[in-house]
Design an enzyme around this catalytic site. Structure first.
Site, PDB file in Angstrom:
ATOM      1  CB  ALA A   1      -0.889   0.005   1.237  1.00 42.57           C
TER       2      ALA A   1
ATOM      3  CE  LYS B   1      10.944   6.396  14.936  1.00 43.03           C
ATOM      4  NZ  LYS B   1      12.162   6.818  14.288  1.00 43.03           N
TER       5      LYS B   1
ATOM      6  CD  GLU C   1      16.177  -5.939  16.804  1.00 37.58           C
ATOM      7  OE1 GLU C   1      16.123  -7.037  17.362  1.00 37.58           O
ATOM      8  OE2 GLU C   1      16.665  -4.932  17.361  1.00 37.58           O
TER       9      GLU C   1
ATOM     10  CB  VAL D   1      14.891   0.319  19.497  1.00 36.35           C
ATOM     11  CG1 VAL D   1      15.943   0.952  20.399  1.00 36.35           C
ATOM     12  CG2 VAL D   1      13.517   0.400  20.125  1.00 36.35           C
TER      13      VAL D   1
ATOM     14  CD  GLU E   1      11.465  10.106  13.443  1.00 41.90           C
ATOM     15  OE1 GLU E   1      10.311   9.709  13.278  1.00 41.90           O
ATOM     16  OE2 GLU E   1      12.447   9.405  13.199  1.00 41.90           O
TER      17      GLU E   1
ATOM     18  CE  LYS F   1      14.588   5.730  17.346  1.00 34.89           C
ATOM     19  NZ  LYS F   1      15.533   6.655  16.715  1.00 34.89           N
TER      20      LYS F   1
HETATM   21  N1  HSE Z   1      14.868  10.185  13.266  1.00 38.47           N
HETATM   22  C1  HSE Z   1      15.464   8.967  13.732  1.00 38.47           C
HETATM   23  C2  HSE Z   1      16.914   9.249  14.071  1.00 38.47           C
HETATM   24  C3  HSE Z   1      15.336   7.895  12.684  1.00 38.47           C
HETATM   25  O1  HSE Z   1      17.421  10.321  13.711  1.00 38.47           O
HETATM   26  O2  HSE Z   1      17.530   8.432  14.725  1.00 38.47           O
HETATM   27  C4  HSE Z   1      15.555   6.513  13.198  1.00 38.47           C
HETATM   28  O3  HSE Z   1      14.599   6.125  14.139  1.00 38.47           O
END
Ligand code: HSE
Length: 437
Positions: free
Chosen positions: A43, A104, A128, A131, A189, A204
């Site tokens: 998708a 996460k 997995e 994190v 992000e 995390k």
């Molecule tokens: N934004 C996150 C980081 C991506 O910079 O670690 C991985 O989870």
């Protein structure tokens, strides 16, 4: 044996990486899993954009086409965010499908509800990739260290903020420029405040703490402080004193509960983890039997994260037909054995501190400050007074304290800031020795 059928939700950075790795290493993965892992549907938001990568893989813009597809055994959720990811995962479970997720935020916020539903349905939810990207830290903590009583763990678990701190230290780069670079490299992000303000790291850390201590996910109780208030002066002073500043996620078993905190932290520069630079991640775990162990690797990026997603796919494929009661529990401990150990309020946390303040260079100032600290039962480990700048009346004073309780430091800071001889706010950064004892 007939192939296991996988449906992908999302074909972005991680989804694309997952498809690429599954295709490239198909033969070896089949030899490991015991049967072919075949992606049968994905998708996506934009079919035209996804087509070149997808090739002949059937695409849909409706993710429910995937979670409701009776031919699919495992749903891989790689769209991120809370909704509709939560609804899709819950529906996949209700439909009797296993789930692999890299989300996460979702696991930290709704993990308790998701794992309970999966347990009741007899399906697996593997995470997995949620994190530290490609580092198999969930597997290590849940299985490799299962003999141990975990005492504490401390991790650099946000690559974006580690990248920013590294560039600030090495190149004297400006915060905004480095952030932009991290966004271009695909680490950051969608909402980069999650990276900078420690929220992504707290997601995390929440997951790691649940597996380390056998407690439910309690993201709302995690203390979260990011790197946006750090100055280059602090980075420099820390270095002069033999420390590096890292954004650490720390979970520690204390006498009366569990410390769960994300904040910039001074670490002695001789520690391996202090030398983890750029977008790399590392998690230091202290078990009572094994002692300290360190896990290092790429915490983000298409193929490193895909490495973790595919590892989960292989795990789920192998255990697909196993009795649900004899699988490794989602949170390492049997679901009816989770502990209600409280998460300590930040006031009760015990750590050491770096304090920087600006004071007038006149007699009695240091005496006032040290008296306040002594009255609050805070012992000084080191103290540096910098030379005043050309034509300046004020000087920077840097203090390192021994381990003390946070509420005493807060009280002392309030009194120091109230002194006439002290200008502005006291900069407080926590300090961890991360010693093996
Ligand atoms: N934004 C996150 C980081 C991506 O910079 O670690 C991985 O989870």
């Amino acid at each position: 044996m007939k192939p296991i059928h996988v449906g992908l939700l999302g074909l972005g950075t991680v989804g694309g990486g997952t498809l690429t790795v599954l295709r490239r290493n198909a033969e070896e993965i089949t030899r490991r899993a015991g049967r072919e892992i075949r992606v049968v549907r994905a998708a996506v938001r934009n079919i035209d954009k996804a087509k070149p990568l997808a090739g002949d893989l059937p695409l849909t813009t409706n993710p429910f086409d995937v979670v409701d597809d009776p031919a699919i055994d495992i749903v891989v959720e790689l769209i991120g965010g809370l909704e509709p990811a939560r609804e899709l995962v819950m529906q996949a479970i209700a439909n009797g499908k296993h789930v692999v997720t890299a989300n996460k935020h979702l696991v930290a916020k709704h993990g308790n509800e998701i794992f309970a539903a999966a347990q009741a349905k007899g399906v697996m939810v593997a995470f997995e990739a949620a994190v530290a990207g490609g580092i198999p830290i969930i597997k290590a903590l849940r299985e490799g260290l299962t003999a141990n009583r975990i005492e504490w763990l401390a991790g650099i678990i946000n690559g974006t903020s580690n990248f920013i701190l590294t560039e600030m230290r090495d190149k004297g780069a400006a915060f905004e420029d480095v952030l932009k670079q991290a966004q271009e490299l695909g680490y950051a992000e969608a909402d980069p405040t999650f990276d900078i303000e420690g929220i992504d790291a707290a997601h995390k850390l929440t997951i790691l703490s649940a597996i380390a201590f056998g407690i439910p996910m309690q993201f709302d109780r995690a203390y979260t402080e990011g790197i946006s208030r750090l100055t280059r002066a602090d980075v420099k002073y820390a270095e002069e004193l033999g420390y590096r500043i890292k954004l650490l996620g720390i979970a520690r078993r204390a006498e009366n509960g569990i410390e769960l905190r994300v904040h910039p932290t001074l670490i002695p520069e001789r520690r391996l983890i202090a030398n983890v630079d750029g977008a790399m991640n590392a998690v230091l775990v202290k078990g009572d039997a094994v002692g300290p162990t360190l896990y290092y690797g790429a915490g983000a990026g298409a193929e490193p994260t895909a490495s973790a997603v595919v590892a989960d796919l292989v795990d789920v494929t192998r255990l697909h037909t196993a009795d649900p009661h004899h699988r490794v529990p989602h949170l390492a401990f049997q679901p009816d054995q989770l502990a209600d150990t409280p998460i300590l309020p930040m006031d009760e946390v015990r750590t050491a501190y770096y304090l920087r303040l600006r004071a007038f260079d006149r007699p009695g100032v240091l005496a006032d400050i040290t008296r306040i600290l002594a009255d609050s039962d805070i012992s000084i480990d080191a103290m540096v007074q910098k030379e005043p700048g050309e034509g300046e009346e004020q000087v920077d004073i840097i203090l390192l304290t021994h381990v003390t309780v946070e509420k005493n430091v807060n009280a002392a800071i309030a009194k120091i800031e109230a002194l006439d001889s002290v200008a502005g706010k006291v900069m407080r950064i926590r300090l961890e020795e991360l010693a093996s004892k």
